[in-house]
Every structure is written in structure tokens, then in C-alpha cells.
Design an enzyme around this catalytic site. Structure first.
Site, mmCIF file in Angstrom:
data_model
loop_
_atom_site.group_PDB
_atom_site.id
_atom_site.type_symbol
_atom_site.label_atom_id
_atom_site.label_comp_id
_atom_site.label_asym_id
_atom_site.label_seq_id
_atom_site.Cartn_x
_atom_site.Cartn_y
_atom_site.Cartn_z
ATOM 1 N N GLU A 1 0.827 -1.208 0.000
ATOM 2 C CA GLU A 1 0.000 0.000 0.000
ATOM 3 C C GLU A 1 0.858 1.254 0.000
ATOM 4 O O GLU A 1 2.086 1.196 0.175
ATOM 5 C CB GLU A 1 -0.910 0.001 1.230
ATOM 6 C CG GLU A 1 -0.140 0.108 2.539
ATOM 7 C CD GLU A 1 -1.044 0.097 3.776
ATOM 8 O OE1 GLU A 1 -2.149 -0.436 3.703
ATOM 9 O OE2 GLU A 1 -0.602 0.653 4.803
ATOM 10 N N HIS B 1 0.518 5.737 1.056
ATOM 11 C CA HIS B 1 -0.247 6.821 1.667
ATOM 12 C C HIS B 1 0.688 7.980 1.913
ATOM 13 O O HIS B 1 1.926 7.822 1.869
ATOM 14 C CB HIS B 1 -0.919 6.350 2.964
ATOM 15 C CG HIS B 1 -0.089 5.424 3.805
ATOM 16 N ND1 HIS B 1 1.056 5.851 4.436
ATOM 17 C CD2 HIS B 1 -0.208 4.094 4.078
ATOM 18 C CE1 HIS B 1 1.593 4.833 5.093
ATOM 19 N NE2 HIS B 1 0.855 3.742 4.883
ATOM 20 N N HIS C 1 5.662 6.124 8.024
ATOM 21 C CA HIS C 1 5.747 5.063 9.032
ATOM 22 C C HIS C 1 7.126 5.084 9.669
ATOM 23 O O HIS C 1 8.125 5.274 8.965
ATOM 24 C CB HIS C 1 5.612 3.671 8.397
ATOM 25 C CG HIS C 1 4.230 3.214 8.128
ATOM 26 N ND1 HIS C 1 3.233 3.217 9.066
ATOM 27 C CD2 HIS C 1 3.673 2.680 7.022
ATOM 28 C CE1 HIS C 1 2.131 2.728 8.540
ATOM 29 N NE2 HIS C 1 2.363 2.392 7.298
ATOM 30 N N HIS D 1 4.795 0.193 0.071
ATOM 31 C CA HIS D 1 5.573 -0.577 1.050
ATOM 32 C C HIS D 1 4.780 -1.784 1.511
ATOM 33 O O HIS D 1 3.550 -1.822 1.413
ATOM 34 C CB HIS D 1 5.947 0.293 2.253
ATOM 35 C CG HIS D 1 4.763 0.878 2.945
ATOM 36 N ND1 HIS D 1 4.134 2.021 2.496
ATOM 37 C CD2 HIS D 1 4.059 0.472 4.027
ATOM 38 C CE1 HIS D 1 3.110 2.300 3.279
ATOM 39 N NE2 HIS D 1 3.036 1.364 4.216
ATOM 40 N N CYS E 1 4.915 0.110 15.329
ATOM 41 C CA CYS E 1 4.684 0.970 14.164
ATOM 42 C C CYS E 1 4.100 2.287 14.658
ATOM 43 O O CYS E 1 3.022 2.307 15.257
ATOM 44 C CB CYS E 1 3.739 0.296 13.174
ATOM 45 S SG CYS E 1 3.372 1.317 11.733
#
Lengths: 165, 165
Positions: free
Chosen positions: A87, A89, A93, A127, A143
Site C-alpha cells: 500500500e 499513503h 511510518h 511498502h 509501528c
């Protein structure tokens, strides 16, 4: 000099007050139970918006029980042979493995990662995190993400990255 | 299905491109060297605004090398007998021990904490982290804070907290 310790709450003490509850914007400790579970913290589904993932669970460690910091801390665990959604975005992260071994892919880079490595996924990089089929234990990682963030969208390939561009 | 792995960068590969540098807002991995040090990450002084601390070092893991997320991830390590400043500030802490054992105090609460526990310090609670004199190894912990935050100020006592108020 450090102040004296008034109450030590790692084990029940006769007459000691109850520790703070897990919910609310007050200082607290969420106890690790020693096996990558935490007292009072439920295991949750991965909650990806697609079905393109396998064998992954989520635990919310900080940010979803009344805490006011601008980021959330979660623990994800991937079973052998499992993987997160590929995915992308706009939000970043920061991932730090604390259990087992796994693979982290961003763009065309693939890293084998283990305890203490720090993976930074930059905005919009496709990723994925994976646990090898032959792993002897799950791949677990902390995370961290901004509390205010955009929704992930599935990526259809590894995309571009620092060396692909 | 996961995408295929193009380049595995945990060890040098003949002909593989160099991994991304540590500085810049691109995806990257900061390697844990296996002994609570990280490749390319210098050990820094604790940088408290007061001298009321002892035996503590800092490593900046994510947020100070061009990354854009709204929080910083640091690793602090306290030698046996050492402690952080007893301090307070409006920003929150999320602390997760990953090495040894220590004490976390907020207000009149004192917790003995170890690997995987999650300590949340709420805004303005006086707090301190300590490593016992007789500890066999340093007390090391990840500490996450908002990128934009106020400066700490020394506290003159344990102050009030959830149960003291």
C-alpha cells in the site's frame, strides 16, 4: 537526587492504591505480559481497507485510549507466510521490529529486518511487511504514525523509490 | 500476493545499488548493530537543560535526519545508578523499554518497568526514569515525543498525579 519512591506498582502492594485505569489522559503503564501481549490491550484485526493481506494482527499500545500525543503507537504481528497490504499513503511510518525476523519492502528495496532496526517509510512510497514462510516465530514490530493521517490505498506494484526514480 | 523481492539489502550484494543515505526524506533503514547501537547514529549527550541528571545518553533514531513525520523517536540509555532529570512539560512521552530494567516515576507513582512495557506520561506530570544502582546492565528505552514540543523544566518534587489530586 531522585525523589524517593512512594509506591512501587509492579506487583500488588497491601494498602497501595489501584493503578490508573488504561483509559483516560493521565499517566499510566500498559504492562507487557512477557509474550508480546499487553494487559488490557485486545488483539484486533489488521483493519486494512483491502483483502490483500494475510496473517496479521494489530494491538493499539498508545494513542487510542484518551492519550493526547500527536502520534499513535501500535504493535503488529505477522504469522509465518503472512504479509501486510502492499500500500501507499501520504503519511510516514516508523517501524521497529521487536520479535522475530521479517522483510520490509519500500519501492524496489527489500530489507531483511530484525530486532532494533528502524524502518522509515517516506510519504507515498509503496511498502509492505512480510514474514517468511519458514520463519520459526511471528514477525512483530512497533509501528508509529501521525495521529492525523490519510487512509492507505492499495498499490499495484513496488512503484518508484529513491533508486528507481 | 506479495511483489517479488528485487534487491535484498541486508548484506552487500555484488552489483546492487548502494542503500539510501541516512539523511533525507526518503525511505531508509537504520541498522541496529546488535548491541543497542545503530549504524551511523552517534551517541549524544542527554541535553537536559539542567545538571540534575546522571549517566544517561541519547540517540536520535527517527525525525532528525530529514524525515517528515510529526514525532521523533529516540533511544535513551541510563547506566546503573543513573537517572534522568525530574522534570515536567506540556508534551507527552511514550516510553517503551527494550534493554534491562528500570524505574519510571510520574507523580507519586513508581513503576519497575522492563522490556515491552508502555509508559505514557501525560501533559505536565513530573516524571523521571532511573536505573537501579545494582542493575547488571544499562536501562535502555525508546522514547517518542511530538516533533513540535515545549521545553522541559525541572520539577522540585513528585508533584500531583492521578491519585494525588
Amino acid at each position: 537526587m531522585p525523589p524517593s519512591s512512594k509506591k512501587v506498582l509492579n506487583t500488588p502492594i497491601s494498602g497501595a492504591p489501584e493503578p490508573p485505569p488504561l483509559t483516560g489522559n493521565h499517566s499510566k503503564v500498559i504492562r507487557h505480559a512477557g509474550d508480546f501481549t499487553w494487559e488490557g490491550v485486545p488483539v484486533e484485526p489488521y483493519k486494512a481497507t483491502t483483502a490483500l493481506w494475510k496473517g496479521i494482527t494489530r494491538r493499539e499500545l498508545a494513542g487510542k485510549r484518551g492519550e493526547s500525543q500527536g502520534f499513535h503507537v501500535r504493535y503488529f504481528e505477522i504469522a509465518p507466510g503472512g504479509h501486510s497490504t502492499l500500500e501507499q499513503h501520504a503519511h510516514e511510518h516508523v517501524v521497529i521490529p521487536i520479535r522475530g525476523r521479517g522483510e520490509a519492502q519500500f519501492g524496489c528495496y527489500v530489507y531483511r529486518v530484525t530486532f532494533g532496526d528502524v524502518v522509515y517509510v517516506a510519504p507515498n512510497d509503496p511498502h509492505q511487511f512480510r514474514c517468511p514462510d519458514d520463519a520459526s516465530e511471528p514477525f512483530g514490530f512497533l509501528c508509529m504514525v501521525n495521529a492525523d493521517r490519510d487512509a492507505p490505498r492499495a498499490a499495484d506494484g513496488p512503484g518508484t523509490c529513491y533508486i528507481c526514480e
